[in-house]
Design an enzyme around this catalytic site. Structure first.
Site, PDB file in Angstrom:
ATOM      1  N   LYS A  84     -37.175  -8.509  -5.622  1.00 30.34           N
ATOM      2  CA  LYS A  84     -36.140  -9.214  -4.865  1.00 30.34           C
ATOM      3  C   LYS A  84     -34.711  -8.705  -5.059  1.00 30.34           C
ATOM      4  CE  LYS A  84     -35.527 -12.699  -8.490  1.00 30.34           C
ATOM      5  NZ  LYS A  84     -35.423 -14.132  -8.799  1.00 30.34           N
ATOM      6  N   SER A 124     -36.214 -14.849   3.234  1.00 33.92           N
ATOM      7  CA  SER A 124     -34.834 -14.699   2.782  1.00 33.92           C
ATOM      8  C   SER A 124     -33.890 -14.619   3.972  1.00 33.92           C
ATOM      9  CB  SER A 124     -34.712 -13.405   1.963  1.00 33.92           C
ATOM     10  OG  SER A 124     -33.357 -13.060   1.747  1.00 33.92           O
ATOM     11  N   TYR A 148     -35.245  -4.282   0.788  1.00 30.19           N
ATOM     12  CA  TYR A 148     -35.696  -5.622   0.416  1.00 30.19           C
ATOM     13  C   TYR A 148     -35.763  -6.525   1.647  1.00 30.19           C
ATOM     14  CZ  TYR A 148     -35.234 -10.475  -1.032  1.00 30.19           C
ATOM     15  OH  TYR A 148     -35.395 -11.836  -1.146  1.00 30.19           O
ATOM     16  N   LYS A 152     -39.101  -8.266   3.741  1.00 33.49           N
ATOM     17  CA  LYS A 152     -39.253  -9.670   4.140  1.00 33.49           C
ATOM     18  C   LYS A 152     -39.477  -9.783   5.655  1.00 33.49           C
ATOM     19  CE  LYS A 152     -38.613 -11.861   0.180  1.00 33.49           C
ATOM     20  NZ  LYS A 152     -39.667 -12.698  -0.431  1.00 33.49           N
ATOM     21  N   TYR A 176     -34.517 -18.449   2.507  1.00 33.79           N
ATOM     22  CA  TYR A 176     -33.596 -18.926   1.473  1.00 33.79           C
ATOM     23  C   TYR A 176     -32.248 -18.261   1.637  1.00 33.79           C
ATOM     24  CZ  TYR A 176     -38.023 -19.505  -1.068  1.00 33.79           C
ATOM     25  OH  TYR A 176     -39.293 -19.801  -1.458  1.00 33.79           O
ATOM     26  N   ASN A 197     -29.523  -9.279 -11.386  1.00 35.64           N
ATOM     27  CA  ASN A 197     -29.184  -8.737 -10.075  1.00 35.64           C
ATOM     28  C   ASN A 197     -28.458  -9.744  -9.207  1.00 35.64           C
ATOM     29  OD1 ASN A 197     -30.433  -6.010 -10.073  1.00 35.64           O
ATOM     30  ND2 ASN A 197     -32.281  -7.168 -10.516  1.00 35.64           N
ATOM     31  N   LEU A 199     -25.633 -13.174  -8.850  1.00 43.47           N
ATOM     32  CA  LEU A 199     -24.321 -13.528  -9.375  1.00 43.47           C
ATOM     33  C   LEU A 199     -24.360 -14.555 -10.505  1.00 43.47           C
ATOM     34  CD1 LEU A 199     -21.218 -13.439  -9.278  1.00 43.47           C
ATOM     35  CD2 LEU A 199     -21.330 -15.161  -7.454  1.00 43.47           C
TER      36      LEU A 199
END
Length: 335
Positions: A84, A124, A148, A152, A176, A197, A199
């Site tokens: 992810k 995502s 990535y 998805k 998400y 990876n 924040l």
């Protein structure tokens, strides 16, 4: 129901397993622990006061998935297992396509062979690409700016194709935004392996003293303070969204649903909120933009409220408080 949860020992998976257990479901976790930790499962059982079942395996092993589905009489799947990290996907695209896309194809083939046709998929907001308009509603054009996100999007297309070919399937695609926070107990939370990876865990590790400063990737975006704006959502709200989605899969369908708050916060707003929650300073440095990132991304979550009866209940202060509680209790994660 007996639910097979792929990646159930990971961050979102562990919180969802807890909510499933507390709602009375039987839970079978299928995980290779590439991003998860066995300790999370022990703590889930302690919090829930109920046992779950673990099968250690890789979703690319179709025979192992089929054996798990048959042996435990699973009736539905919640699919989290996947790599992810945006930056890592740019550097290692083949690894992402293999794990995420090939793995999901084998999972779906195993489900088909076992007569299990109900799945909630962890997608995502990256499938919206560089936003053409904000907030992002489910009918926004789809694209991707990094491998990535493309993985998805490929999986979403695979699920839509599957439903068109087999309209008895029951599929919820949950898009998400940015999951953060932790369970209020501080017993389970995000446990990044190596350098975070995302924040919030990086900010938390700076606040606890594990890292010297935060790298802010990009300070020249067209936002109020020049840093990227994202829709952060409390992981418990997100987990409850999965429970609601499972409940709504009572008839055949293939539905895409945003799970977000509808509010965008910049990197520096998150830093300041975390400083308030922790009482610690979070020094940072602004670095060049990261490949594949976009300036702003936040949800229109109104469909989730209409269709699922779900709405995020926890704000940024709650997210920072609960994440800090987890970090203080577990300064080295699950180690």
């Amino acid at each position: 129901m007996t639910i097979l949860v792929t990646g159930g020992a990971g961050y979102i998976g562990s919180h969802t397993c807890l909510e499933l257990l507390q709602a009375g479901h039987q839970v079978l976790v299928f995980d290779n622990f590439s991003n998860g930790h066995p300790e999370a499962l022990k703590r889930i059982e302690q919090l829930a006061g109920r046992r779950l079942t673990l099968v250690r395996g890789d979703i690319r092993d179709q025979d192992a998935v089929e054996a798990a589905l048959r042996q435990h009489g699973c009736t539905a799947v919640v699919h989290f297992a996947g790599l992810k990290a945006v930056g890592e996907s740019v550097e290692q695209p083949l690894r992402y396509y293999d794990n995420n896309v090939v793995g999901t194809q084998r999972l779906l083939a195993a489900m088909h062979n076992c007569g299990v046709n109900t799945i909630v998929f962890s997608s995502s907001a990256t499938v919206y690409g560089d936003p053409q308009r904000l907030p992002l509603a489910e009918d926004h054009p789809l694209s991707a700016t990094n491998p990535y996100g493309r993985s998805k999007l490929f999986i979403e297309d695979m699920l839509r194709d599957l439903y068109r070919a087999n309209p008895d399937w029951r599929i919820a695609i949950l898009r998400y935004f940015n999951p953060v926070g932790a369970h209020a107990s501080g017993r389970i939370g995000e446990n990044p392996l190596g350098t975070p990876n995302n924040l919030m865990p990086f900010v938390a590790q700076v606040a606890i003293g594990r890292r010297d400063f935060l790298n802010v990737w990009g300070g020249d975006y067209a936002t109020a303070d020049g840093t990227g704006v994202r829709d952060y959502i409390h992981v418990v709200d997100l987990a409850l969204g999965h429970l609601k989605a499972l409940q709504r899969l009572d008839v055949p369908q293939c539905t895409e649903i945003n799970l977000g708050t509808g509010n965008g916060y910049s990197v520096l707003e998150v830093v300041k909120a975390f400083e308030v929650a922790s009482g610690r300073a979070v020094p940072y440095r602004v670095s060049p933009r990261r490949a594949g990132d976009v300036a702003a991304c936040y949800a229109d979550p109104s469909y989730a409220e209409r269709f699922l009866g779900w709405k995020a209940q926890r704000g940024l202060a709650d997210m920072c408080r609960d994440h800090w509680n987890w970090q203080e209790q577990n300064p080295e994660g699950y180690v």
